[in-house]
Design an enzyme around this catalytic site. Structure first.
Site, PDB file in Angstrom:
ATOM      1  N   GLY A  44       0.791  -1.222   0.000  1.00 29.72           N
ATOM      2  CA  GLY A  44       0.000   0.000   0.000  1.00 29.72           C
ATOM      3  C   GLY A  44       0.823   1.272   0.000  1.00 29.72           C
ATOM      4  N   ALA A  67       1.034  19.284   0.631  1.00 36.13           N
ATOM      5  CA  ALA A  67       1.106  18.326   1.742  1.00 36.13           C
ATOM      6  C   ALA A  67       0.063  18.662   2.797  1.00 36.13           C
ATOM      7  CB  ALA A  67       2.509  18.333   2.354  1.00 36.13           C
ATOM      8  N   ALA A  86       0.103   3.685   9.658  1.00 35.37           N
ATOM      9  CA  ALA A  86       0.293   2.286   9.300  1.00 35.37           C
ATOM     10  C   ALA A  86       0.190   1.369  10.511  1.00 35.37           C
ATOM     11  CB  ALA A  86       1.649   2.102   8.617  1.00 35.37           C
ATOM     12  N   ARG A 120      -4.099  13.527   3.848  1.00 29.80           N
ATOM     13  CA  ARG A 120      -4.692  12.451   3.072  1.00 29.80           C
ATOM     14  C   ARG A 120      -6.132  12.250   3.523  1.00 29.80           C
ATOM     15  NH1 ARG A 120      -0.964   9.460   0.303  1.00 29.80           N
ATOM     16  NH2 ARG A 120      -2.431   7.734   0.104  1.00 29.80           N
ATOM     17  N   LYS A 139      11.526   7.346   4.790  1.00 31.21           N
ATOM     18  CA  LYS A 139      12.539   7.068   5.813  1.00 31.21           C
ATOM     19  C   LYS A 139      13.867   6.675   5.176  1.00 31.21           C
ATOM     20  CE  LYS A 139       9.199   7.965   8.374  1.00 31.21           C
ATOM     21  NZ  LYS A 139       8.350   8.356   7.233  1.00 31.21           N
ATOM     22  N   HIS A 146      20.492   1.984  31.358  1.00 36.00           N
ATOM     23  CA  HIS A 146      21.372   3.154  31.354  1.00 36.00           C
ATOM     24  C   HIS A 146      22.661   2.819  30.606  1.00 36.00           C
ATOM     25  CE1 HIS A 146      23.389   6.768  32.808  1.00 36.00           C
ATOM     26  NE2 HIS A 146      24.441   5.997  33.058  1.00 36.00           N
TER      27      HIS A 146
END
Length: 460
Positions: free
Chosen positions: A42, A262, A312, A265, A53, A444
């Site tokens: 998709g 942009a 997603a 959607r 990414k 840590h």
């Protein structure tokens, strides 16, 4: 129309929600058909999460190489190759798309390439071939919003996020209409590669879903030549010049070489038979309950098409919940398999990164009245300082209701925030209090220790 095939479940769409449902159902031994009009994975895998990414990783490596002197690493002749970055993006996408297909094949889940149309409960047509099933899962996804500002229609210099991923060269000047996740990530990407970027956002702050403090810190911390015009309304585009009304009411113009639209959607709810089949569709998307059931018997909907959360990972969970109830609704109900919308995390992979889950301070105040909150700099994390320095943008904010001290929101800005936020999700899922979270041992040195510092900073 030709042929008839009968299945336990037909999945309309092979994106994250669709293919994960196909995997879970086939793993349980059900006979499943996944119909995908384009490519498995998709939007996310092909023209969304993964390709962006991949390119952002290249931009981050380039930025690190340019500014590594303070860490004792000096590189000379540093440059980037946009063509090579695009090739890496394509290889990554192809590899992962192939992996999804291989997984479905291994589980004996049938995949067909074609446009699926819902005829009614238990009946789907794929490119003229009629199929029947006991259940249907709708996972048709979403599409970019392209507002019809004067000058945008047919303008080759105005493109959406899909087109932005395929540009042949990095623009010297980029105008971004919209300061949400998509706009911010692309602005960060191209600014890191040297573009002069201007972001025009109609709201008073970028990423309005974020806690206000985190959104403001993110905007101020984005690296590169980025200018933000907030509270501004675009009125037209002239070639690659964006005309907008600024917050003060004045008309301004931003000249660019390319304009990225942009503004978000929207669920894809038309063109596949929703209205004809009698499906309940609101202005937000296909209406579902918390088990992902629609108003039609044995017809389910998952992912972006529901309009509930266009992410997603939210689609993954929706697909799993629908599948669980199809496999054994009694067991799924007993196990509490419902969609918990308030624990869906968000992440922005800009430079710097940000992530969060739960209520913002403003939302918590509105819902609970009296709240507890604390914000600490990530400079309290030894690893963060070692890898970024004390001046790098980074913070953690914790929000709890005062009456029960239950954690209601965690918001982070800085390196590894998206990788760390799952722990906060678990805290919200299990309704841990500030006092509970103080007893958790954090490894840590890690950036996750910022959460520990934030809960210990809460007073009251």
């Amino acid at each position: 129309m030709s042929g008839v095939g009968h299945y336990d479940v037909i999945v309309m769409g092979g994106g994250p929600g669709g293919y994960i449902a196909g995997e879970r159902l086939a793993h349980a031994g059900l006979k499943v058909l996944v119909a995908e009009a384009q490519a498995l994975g998709g939007t996310c895998l092909n023209v969304g999460c993964i390709p962006t990414k991949s390119l952002l990783n290249g931009a981050k490596l380039y930025a690190h190489a340019l500014y590594g002197e303070k860490f004792g690493v000096t590189a000379t002749g540093v440059s980037y190759d946009w063509g090579a970055m695009q090739a890496w993006k394509t290889t990554t996408v192809d590899t992962l798309v192939g992996g999804v297909g291989a997984m479905l094949k291994r589980l004996k889940c049938e995949v067909v390439t074609g446009h699926a149309t819902l005829i009614g409960p238990g009946e789907v047509e794929v490119d003229g071939t009629r199929h029947t099933s006991e259940h249907v899962i709708i996972a048709t996804g979403s599409e970019p919003v392209m507002p019809a500002f004067p000058g945008t229609q047919g303008n080759p210099k105005v493109i959406d996020s899909t087109g932005m991923l395929a540009v042949e060269q990095v623009p010297q000047r980029l105008a971004v209409i919209g300061g949400g996740v998509i706009g911010v990530e692309f602005a960060s990407l191209f600014a890191a590669l040297g573009s002069q970027v201007t972001v025009i956002e109609m709201m008073d702050e970028i990423c309005p879903f974020m806690d206000a403090d985190v959104a403001a810190a993110l905007r101020k911390g984005i690296e590169g030549d980025v200018t933000f015009h907030l509270g501004s309304t675009v009125t037209a585009v002239d070639d690659a010049t964006v005309v907008f009304t600024a917050r003060n009411g004045e008309e301004q113009r931003v000249e660019a070489d390319l304009v990225l639209m942009a503004v978000g959607r929207r669920p894809l709810v038309s063109g596949w038979g929703a209205e004809e089949a009698g499906l309940d569709v609101s202005r937000f998307g296909v209406v579902v309950d918390d088990q992902m059931r629609t108003n039609l018997p044995n017809v389910w909907a998952v992912g972006d098409v529901t309009g509930r959360s266009l992410l997603a990972h939210a689609a993954y969970r929706m697909g799993e919940i629908a599948s669980a109830h199809i496999i054994d609704t009694a067991a799924a109900t007993k196990a509490g398999q419902v969609m918990r919308w308030h624990t869906i995390p968000w992440a922005v992979y800009s430079l710097p990164e940000a992530a969060g889950v739960g209520l913002t301070q403003a939302q918590a105040s509105e819902r609970y009245g009296e709240i507890l909150t604390a914000t600490v700099p990530l400079a309290l994390s030894g690893r963060f300082v070692a890898e970024n320095g004390v001046k790098a943008p980074g913070l953690v904010k914790v929000v709890a209701d005062a009456a029960t001290r239950t954690v209601r929101g965690v918001h982070m800005l800085g390196t590894y925030a998206p990788e760390t936020i799952w722990g906060a999700v678990a805290a919200l899922e299990t309704e841990l209090s500030i006092d509970d979270l103080r007893q958790v041992v954090f490894p840590h040195p890690t950036v996750s220790e910022g959460i520990r510092e934030a809960v210990w900073a809460v007073r009251g």
